[in-house]
Design a protein around this motif. Structure first.
Motif, PDB file in Angstrom:
ATOM      1  N   GLY A   1       0.801  -1.211   0.000  1.00 43.02           N
ATOM      2  CA  GLY A   1       0.000   0.000   0.000  1.00 43.02           C
ATOM      3  C   GLY A   1       0.838   1.267   0.000  1.00 43.02           C
ATOM      4  N   ARG A   2       0.197   2.381   0.423  1.00 36.48           N
ATOM      5  CA  ARG A   2       0.816   3.696   0.331  1.00 36.48           C
ATOM      6  C   ARG A   2       1.870   3.943   1.394  1.00 36.48           C
TER       7      ARG A   2
ATOM      8  N   MET B   1       6.445  -2.335   9.020  1.00 35.27           N
ATOM      9  CA  MET B   1       6.902  -0.947   9.022  1.00 35.27           C
ATOM     10  C   MET B   1       5.740  -0.078   8.551  1.00 35.27           C
ATOM     11  N   LYS B   2       5.320   0.833   9.398  1.00 32.11           N
ATOM     12  CA  LYS B   2       4.197   1.708   9.069  1.00 32.11           C
ATOM     13  C   LYS B   2       4.644   3.158   9.200  1.00 32.11           C
ATOM     14  N   VAL B   3       4.275   3.989   8.224  1.00 30.13           N
ATOM     15  CA  VAL B   3       4.703   5.387   8.209  1.00 30.13           C
ATOM     16  C   VAL B   3       3.491   6.308   8.269  1.00 30.13           C
ATOM     17  N   GLU B   4       3.549   7.300   9.158  1.00 29.44           N
ATOM     18  CA  GLU B   4       2.543   8.360   9.206  1.00 29.44           C
ATOM     19  C   GLU B   4       3.209   9.669   8.824  1.00 29.44           C
TER      20      GLU B   4
ATOM     21  N   THR C   1       6.160   8.848  -0.362  1.00 27.55           N
ATOM     22  CA  THR C   1       6.189   7.787  -1.367  1.00 27.55           C
ATOM     23  C   THR C   1       7.137   6.711  -0.887  1.00 27.55           C
ATOM     24  N   MET C   2       6.590   5.534  -0.539  1.00 29.57           N
ATOM     25  CA  MET C   2       7.422   4.435  -0.050  1.00 29.57           C
ATOM     26  C   MET C   2       8.292   3.887  -1.176  1.00 29.57           C
ATOM     27  N   ASN C   3       9.508   3.449  -0.827  1.00 29.28           N
ATOM     28  CA  ASN C   3      10.400   2.899  -1.846  1.00 29.28           C
ATOM     29  C   ASN C   3      11.496   2.061  -1.206  1.00 29.28           C
ATOM     30  N   THR C   4      12.186   1.320  -2.042  1.00 27.44           N
ATOM     31  CA  THR C   4      13.389   0.589  -1.641  1.00 27.44           C
ATOM     32  C   THR C   4      14.532   1.010  -2.556  1.00 27.44           C
ATOM     33  N   ARG C   5      15.736   0.771  -2.109  1.00 26.56           N
ATOM     34  CA  ARG C   5      16.902   1.123  -2.921  1.00 26.56           C
ATOM     35  C   ARG C   5      17.997   0.105  -2.685  1.00 26.56           C
TER      36      ARG C   5
ATOM     37  N   PHE D   1      11.129   6.189   2.513  1.00 27.72           N
ATOM     38  CA  PHE D   1      10.189   6.980   1.717  1.00 27.72           C
ATOM     39  C   PHE D   1      10.842   8.291   1.317  1.00 27.72           C
ATOM     40  N   THR D   2      10.258   8.936   0.339  1.00 26.96           N
ATOM     41  CA  THR D   2      10.670  10.271  -0.077  1.00 26.96           C
ATOM     42  C   THR D   2       9.478  11.208   0.045  1.00 26.96           C
ATOM     43  N   SER D   3       9.795  12.506   0.098  1.00 28.35           N
ATOM     44  CA  SER D   3       8.753  13.517   0.181  1.00 28.35           C
ATOM     45  C   SER D   3       9.346  14.846  -0.258  1.00 28.35           C
ATOM     46  N   VAL D   4       8.490  15.771  -0.638  1.00 27.43           N
ATOM     47  CA  VAL D   4       8.923  17.117  -1.000  1.00 27.43           C
ATOM     48  C   VAL D   4       8.254  18.101  -0.051  1.00 27.43           C
ATOM     49  N   LEU D   5       9.059  18.879   0.652  1.00 25.24           N
ATOM     50  CA  LEU D   5       8.537  19.872   1.585  1.00 25.24           C
ATOM     51  C   LEU D   5       8.255  21.184   0.853  1.00 25.24           C
TER      52      LEU D   5
END
Length: 643
Positions: free
Chosen positions: A558-559, A573-576, A581-585, A605-609
Motif C-alpha cells: 500500500g501507500r 513498518m508503518k509510516v505516518e 512515497t514508499m520505496n526501496t533502494r 520513503f521520499t517527500s517534498v517539503l
C-alpha cells in the motif's frame, strides 16, 4: 624604634620568601614524579615469580585454562612458522607488526610458564629478525608502536635467556627505530611524531608503546627514558583519557574501544608494577565508567552497536576482564558470558574465539573465576555524553522478544566517523532488523587514492558508499552531505514503565537546508519501536529521503507500509506523514572502490517539503503479533509528559 620595626618587617619578609620557596620546591617535586627505573628484569607487566598467580587462576577456572592452552598450542605451531617479512600493504607495516607481536608475546609467555627453551629460542629468532628491518615504518606510527611493544616484552620477559649481543641489538633497535622516531629532535621525518597529541586511539597506542620501550631500555639512556615515560603519562592522562569523559562512551565506537583501551590499561599496569602508582590515570572517572558502555553496547546474538568504522564481530572484549578485576563487579561481564556461551553453542573454535595478539594480557587481567556471580543487568536506558553521544534502550535483557534500540549523535569529524549522525539500529530477539554496514578495509579505498584521514566537507572519503549518507539510517536533505563540523547531542531522554525514549536536535547537522530538525526514538509498551522526525523547512522546496538499512526481505504494502521478513519472523513498518512515497533502494556497489554489501536493502520513503512547511514523520516498527494501541504518537516536545 623605627629602625627596629623596619628590620622586623624585612626579617618577616625574608622568612615568608623562604617559606614560599620551600613550598614551591615541594609542589614542584610533587608535579615532577620520579620516573627512575629501579627494578631488574623482568619488570614489564609480569614480575619475576608472578607466574604462580597465573597458574593458580588457570587451575581454578576452565575458561582461563582454555585460554592458556590455546596460547601454548599456538606457540607450538609458531615454532615451525617462518619469521615475519618486511612487507608494506599500502603505506602500512601494521599487519606485520601485529603478527610479530603475536609471535613474540605468545612465545615469551609460553617460555615463562613452562621453562621450555624451544619457545625462547624461537622468540629470539623473531626478535633478531624484526630488529634487522630497515625501519619499523615510522610514517605510520602505529606500526612502530606495536613493534616496540613486541620487542620490549620479548627483551624483558626473556632477559635471563638472551645473550649480551642479542640484548644490545634489541636495545639499539628499540631506541633507533622506535624511541628516536617519536622525538621531534631525533625523528627522520616530521610526520613521524604527528600523533603525539592526537585524541584518538593513536595517542593511547603510540604513547604506551614508547613508554614500554623506554622502561625496557632504561639503563641505556636514563634521561631519555624518563623523558619519554613522563611524556607518555601526561599525554595519555591529559589527552587520550579525556575522551572517555564524562560517561565512559568511546568516540570511535565498539571495535576501537578494544584497541585504545587495551593500550591504556597496559600503560596503567606497567606503571603500577614499576612505581606503585598510575600517576593519575586511574583517577579519570569517565575511564572507570567505560565498562558500562561496552556492556550496554552489546546486543543479542553476540552483536554490538557497530557505528562508524566498527564491525559487529562476535569475539569477546577482553579488556572487560581487567575492569571486572579492578572494580570487583562481575556483573559487567554478563554480555561477555553470553558471547562465550553463544560461541560454544555455534561451535566456534578456540582459534576463532581467542585469536587476539594480546591474549596473554587477558590472563594477567582476569580475576579468578571471572564469570562466577555474573547476574543479568537491570538498567534499561543508557545515555552516554561526550564526543560521540549515544542513547541505548531495551524493553528488558535477554529472551526472544528483547528489543534493542540505539541512536548516535556526534560529529563527522571524529576519527573513524561516517555521515551517520542521527542514525539508529534495532534488534528484536536474535534478528537485527535495522543494521549498519560498518567500515570498509582501509587499503581497499586507499589504493584508489582515498585519503581516509581527510574528514573535511568535500573530502572524497564521503563518496564511499559505506561511509557517506547513502547507506545509513538517517534523513537526507536534498541529497546533500551532513555538515561535518556540526555536532548533535542527546538532548532529552526518559524512562517510563511503558515508554522509553531519547531525542536529538539534528538542526545543525542539516543547516541551512532546513530550519529545524529533531529526531526521537522510543520503545513503546515494551513491544514495538517508534522513530519520529519533526522538520521545519526553509523558504524553498526541499527533497527529503528517509531510509533505513535492513538485511530482511522487504515487500511494500500500500501507500505507507512495508513488510519485512527474516529467519521466519516478520516485522511491519508503518509510516505516518504527509506526501510520502514508499520505496526501496539497492545497496549494490556504485563504483569499483565500494565493497559488496551482502543481502541488504534500503527501505523508506521520499517527500517534498513546501516552503516554510512544518512536518512530522512517524515510523512504527512492529513485530508480528504485536498489538498496537490506537493512540497517536505525541509531538516530541510532549514525550517528557508521557507517564
Amino acid at each position: 624604634m623605627i629602625l627596629m620595626t623596619t628590620r622586623l618587617i624585612r626579617f618577616r619578609t625574608l622568612l615568608q620568601t623562604i617559606c614560599f620557596l620551600v613550598i614551591g620546591l615541594q609542589l614542584h617535586a610533587q608535579e615532577q614524579p620520579d620516573f627512575t627505573v629501579k627494578k631488574s628484569h623482568p619488570r614489564l607487566l609480569l614480575l619475576k615469580g608472578e607466574e604462580a598467580q597465573i597458574r593458580k587462576k588457570i587451575a581454578g577456572d576452565a575458561f582461563l585454562a582454555s585460554m592458556h592452552r590455546y596460547i601454548i598450542r599456538t606457540s607450538d605451531s609458531i615454532l615451525n612458522e617462518p619469521v615475519v617479512k618486511y612487507e608494506l600493504i599500502g603505506n602500512q607495516l601494521l599487519k606485520v607488526s601485529r603478527k610479530a607481536l603475536t609471535y613474540i608475546y605468545y612465545l615469551s609467555y609460553s617460555w615463562r610458564m613452562t621453562s621450555d627453551d624451544r619457545y625462547a629460542a624461537r622468540a629470539k629468532k623473531e626478535l633478531l629478525n624484526v630488529a634487522s628491518f630497515k625501519s619499523w615504518n615510522p610514517t605510520h606510527f602505529l606500526d612502530v608502536s606495536e613493534m616496540v611493544t613486541a620487542v620490549s616484552i620479548g627483551y624483558d620477559w626473556l632477559y635471563s635467556y638472551l645473550d649480551g649481543e642479542t640484548k644490545a641489538r634489541l636495545r639499539e633497535a628499540i631506541i633507533q627505530k622506535g624511541l628516536y622516531e617519536s622525538l621531534p629532535e631525533k625523528a627522520t621525518g616530521k610526520s613521524h611524531y604527528s600523533w603525539l597529541k592526537k585524541k584518538n586511539n593513536w595517542n593511547s597506542v603510540c604513547n604506551t608503546g614508547m613508554a614500554l620501550g623506554a622502561i625496557t631500555v632504561y639503563e641505556s639512556d636514563p634521561e631519555l627514558a624518563q623523558k619519554i615515560i613522563d611524556r607518555s603519562v601526561k599525554l595519555v592522562r591529559d589527552v587520550a583519557l579525556e575522551e572517555y569523559l564524562p560517561d565512559g562512551n568511546y568516540p570511535e565506537g565498539y571495535s576501537y574501544w578494544r584497541y585504545g583501551t587495551t593500550y591504556n590499561i597496559t600503560l596503567i599496569d606497567a606503571l603500577e608494577k614499576l612505581y606503585g602508582s598510575s600517576f593519575g590515570l586511574m583517577n579519570n572517572k569517565g575511564f572507570m565508567k567505560t565498562p558500562e558502555y561496552i556492556l550496554q553496547m552489546s546486543t543479542q546474538n553476540s552483536g554490538c552497536f557497530a557505528y562508524a568504522d566498527c564491525f559487529a564481530d562476535q569475539s569477546l572484549s577482553y579488556p572487560m576482564l581487567w575492569f571486572a578485576n579492578r572494580t570487583g563487579d562481575p556483573g559487567i561481564l554478563w554480555t561477555e558470558a553470553e558471547r562465550l556461551n553463544n560461541a560454544r553453542k555455534m561451535g566456534m573454535t578456540d582459534a576463532e574465539l581467542f585469536n587476539v595478539r594480546y591474549l596473554p594480557s587477558a590472563l594477567l587481567w582476569a580475576p579468578a573465576n571471572p564469570f562466577a556471580g555474573v547476574k543479568r543487568p537491570g538498567k534499561r536506558l543508557y545515555v552516554g555524553r561526550g564526543t560521540t553521544p549515544i542513547a541505548i534502550m531495551r524493553n528488558h535483557w535477554g529472551g526472544d522478544d528483547e528489543i534493542f534500540l540505539a541512536m548516535k549523535g556526534g560529529s563527522c569529524v571524529t576519527n573513524h566517523s561516517h555521515m551517520d549522525i542521527g542514525s539508529f539500529v534495532m534488534y528484536r530477539g536474535k534478528n537485527q532488523w535495522v543494521t549498519d554496514l560498518g567500515g570498509q578495509p582501509y587499503y581497499s579505498l586507499e589504493k584508489y587514492g582515498f585519503s581516509l584521514g581527510d574528514r573535511s566537507q568535500y573530502s572524497r572519503r564521503w563518496d564511499a558508499l559505506r561511509i557517506g549518507t547513502k547507506t545509513h539510517n538517517i534523513i537526507t536533505i536534498d541529497g546533500d552531505r551532513q555538515n561535518v563540523t556540526a555536532k548533535a547531542e542527546m538532548d532529552e531522554q526518559g524512562e517510563r514503565k511503558d515508554f522509553m525514549y531519547a531525542i536529538s536536535n539534528l538542526s545543525a547537522i542539516d543547516s541551512p537546508r532546513v530550519a529545524r530538525r529533531n529526531r526521537g526514538v522510543a520503545i513503546v509498551d515494551n513491544n514495538y519501536v517508534v522513530i519520529r522526525d519533526e522538520i521545519v523547512n526553509t523558504e524553498k522546496f526541499t527533497d527529503i529521503r528517509w531510509a533505513m538499512l535492513t538485511p530482511a526481505n522487504v515487500k511494500l504494502i500500500g501507500r505507507n507500509e512495508a513488510e519485512l521478513e527474516m529467519n521466519g519472523e516478520k516485522m511491519r513498518m508503518k509510516v505516518e506523514g504527509e506526501g510520502i512515497t514508499m520505496n526501496t533502494r539497492s545497496t549494490k556497489p556504485e563504483f569499483s572502490f565500494d565493497e559488496d554489501n551482502g543481502n541488504t536493502i534500503m527501505v523508506g520513503f521520499t517527500s517534498v517539503l513546501q516552503p516554510g512547511q512544518s512536518v512530522a514523520y512517524t515510523v512504527y516498527l512492529i513485530p508480528e503479533g504485536t498489538q498496537v494501541k490506537n493512540e497517536k504518537i505525541r509531538p516530541l516536545k510532549e514525550w517528557k509528559m508521557i507517564k
